[in-house]
Design a protein around this motif. Structure first.
Motif, PDB file in Angstrom:
ATOM      1  N   MET A 103      28.066  14.656  56.558  1.00 54.66           N
ATOM      2  CA  MET A 103      27.746  16.069  56.336  1.00 54.66           C
ATOM      3  C   MET A 103      27.042  16.656  57.565  1.00 54.66           C
ATOM      4  O   MET A 103      27.294  17.805  57.929  1.00 54.66           O
ATOM      5  N   ARG A 104      26.166  15.866  58.180  1.00 52.29           N
ATOM      6  CA  ARG A 104      25.514  16.347  59.404  1.00 52.29           C
ATOM      7  C   ARG A 104      26.540  16.572  60.502  1.00 52.29           C
ATOM      8  O   ARG A 104      26.479  17.569  61.225  1.00 52.29           O
ATOM      9  N   ALA A 105      27.468  15.611  60.646  1.00 52.27           N
ATOM     10  CA  ALA A 105      28.510  15.752  61.671  1.00 52.27           C
ATOM     11  C   ALA A 105      29.371  16.984  61.378  1.00 52.27           C
ATOM     12  O   ALA A 105      29.706  17.746  62.288  1.00 52.27           O
ATOM     13  N   GLU A 106      29.720  17.167  60.096  1.00 47.77           N
ATOM     14  CA  GLU A 106      30.527  18.333  59.720  1.00 47.77           C
ATOM     15  C   GLU A 106      29.744  19.618  59.986  1.00 47.77           C
ATOM     16  O   GLU A 106      30.299  20.597  60.491  1.00 47.77           O
ATOM     17  N   GLY A 107      28.464  19.621  59.645  1.00 43.69           N
ATOM     18  CA  GLY A 107      27.623  20.789  59.904  1.00 43.69           C
ATOM     19  C   GLY A 107      27.522  21.073  61.397  1.00 43.69           C
ATOM     20  O   GLY A 107      27.583  22.232  61.823  1.00 43.69           O
ATOM     21  N   GLN A 108      27.363  20.007  62.190  1.00 46.70           N
ATOM     22  CA  GLN A 108      27.299  20.162  63.646  1.00 46.70           C
ATOM     23  C   GLN A 108      28.621  20.718  64.173  1.00 46.70           C
ATOM     24  O   GLN A 108      28.625  21.618  65.025  1.00 46.70           O
ATOM     25  N   ARG A 109      29.731  20.201  63.654  1.00 44.22           N
ATOM     26  CA  ARG A 109      31.043  20.682  64.098  1.00 44.22           C
ATOM     27  C   ARG A 109      31.225  22.150  63.740  1.00 44.22           C
ATOM     28  O   ARG A 109      31.677  22.959  64.567  1.00 44.22           O
ATOM     29  N   GLN A 110      30.852  22.500  62.508  1.00 40.52           N
ATOM     30  CA  GLN A 110      30.972  23.902  62.088  1.00 40.52           C
ATOM     31  C   GLN A 110      30.056  24.793  62.922  1.00 40.52           C
ATOM     32  O   GLN A 110      30.441  25.908  63.290  1.00 40.52           O
ATOM     33  N   ARG A 111      28.845  24.286  63.210  1.00 36.69           N
ATOM     34  CA  ARG A 111      27.928  25.065  64.045  1.00 36.69           C
ATOM     35  C   ARG A 111      28.534  25.302  65.422  1.00 36.69           C
ATOM     36  O   ARG A 111      28.483  26.420  65.958  1.00 36.69           O
ATOM     37  N   GLU A 112      29.138  24.235  65.995  1.00 43.76           N
ATOM     38  CA  GLU A 112      29.771  24.369  67.306  1.00 43.76           C
ATOM     39  C   GLU A 112      30.933  25.360  67.253  1.00 43.76           C
ATOM     40  O   GLU A 112      31.113  26.163  68.175  1.00 43.76           O
ATOM     41  N   GLU A 113      31.709  25.317  66.158  1.00 45.58           N
ATOM     42  CA  GLU A 113      32.818  26.259  66.013  1.00 45.58           C
ATOM     43  C   GLU A 113      32.298  27.688  65.913  1.00 45.58           C
ATOM     44  O   GLU A 113      32.863  28.602  66.526  1.00 45.58           O
ATOM     45  N   ILE A 114      31.221  27.873  65.135  1.00 44.74           N
ATOM     46  CA  ILE A 114      30.653  29.216  64.980  1.00 44.74           C
ATOM     47  C   ILE A 114      30.109  29.724  66.316  1.00 44.74           C
ATOM     48  O   ILE A 114      30.329  30.881  66.694  1.00 44.74           O
ATOM     49  N   ILE A 115      29.428  28.823  67.041  1.00 47.91           N
ATOM     50  CA  ILE A 115      28.894  29.214  68.355  1.00 47.91           C
ATOM     51  C   ILE A 115      30.032  29.551  69.299  1.00 47.91           C
ATOM     52  O   ILE A 115      29.972  30.565  70.016  1.00 47.91           O
TER      53      ILE A 115
END
Length: 178
Positions: A103-115
């Motif tokens: 979930m952290r990795a997915e959150g990090q990936r989504q954060r990177e996509e949003i950024i």
């Protein structure tokens, strides 16, 4: 018999002969009856009681052995259940840790996509603002230049070249100032 009593003194502990004989025969009959009839029944009952007691003791020992066996099985099952519970708890913790990491990795990936999407949107907005500003500045510059020169710069190709040259000079000055 009266004469005997008068002539000799009889010992009170020794019975007269005929009584002794009748008593001995009666004793033999009673002894024979007890020996043939009652003694076997008494021995049989005593043997049955002894067997019942011994059987009860054997049953009690067998029950105690079985109870001990069941207790050991119960303890073994309880130990196995505790071990299984500990294993399941460990697996759940590992799965939870894995799930949290995912979930952290997915959150990090989504954060990177949003950024990245935000940066792309900012770049697109900056480019659109730059083009809009270029057009507005170009029109203002053309209008101002036309007023300064005194002639109309309505020719679109010439106007576009003039605007591009003017803006390029502005960008060069801005970069030189940095």
């Amino acid at each position: 018999m009266i004469q005997l009593a008068a002539g000799e003194e009889q010992n009170p502990l020794i019975p007269p002969g005929p009584e002794l004989l009748v008593g001995t025969i009666a004793f033999a009959i009673v002894f024979f009856f007890f020996w043939k009839k009652l003694l076997p029944n008494i021995n049989k009952v005593l043997e049955q009681r002894r067997e019942a007691i011994e059987g009860g003791i054997e049953k009690a020992e067998a029950a105690q052995t079985e109870a001990q066996s069941v207790l050991e099985q119960y303890k073994a099952q309880l130990a196995e259940a505790r071990h299984e519970a500990a294993r399941l708890r460990q697996e759940a913790q590992e799965q939870g840790a894995t799930l949290i990491a995912e979930m952290r990795a997915e959150g990090q990936r989504q954060r990177e996509e949003i950024i990245a999407a935000g940066h792309a949107q900012i770049a697109a907005d900056r480019k659109a603002a730059s083009q809009s500003l270029r057009q507005d500045v170009g029109q203002l510059a053309t209008t101002l230049a036309g007023k300064l020169v005194g002639e109309s710069l309505e020719d679109h190709a010439r106007q576009s070249r003039t605007i591009d040259r003017f803006l390029d000079e502005l960008e060069e000055k801005a970069e030189a100032a940095r």
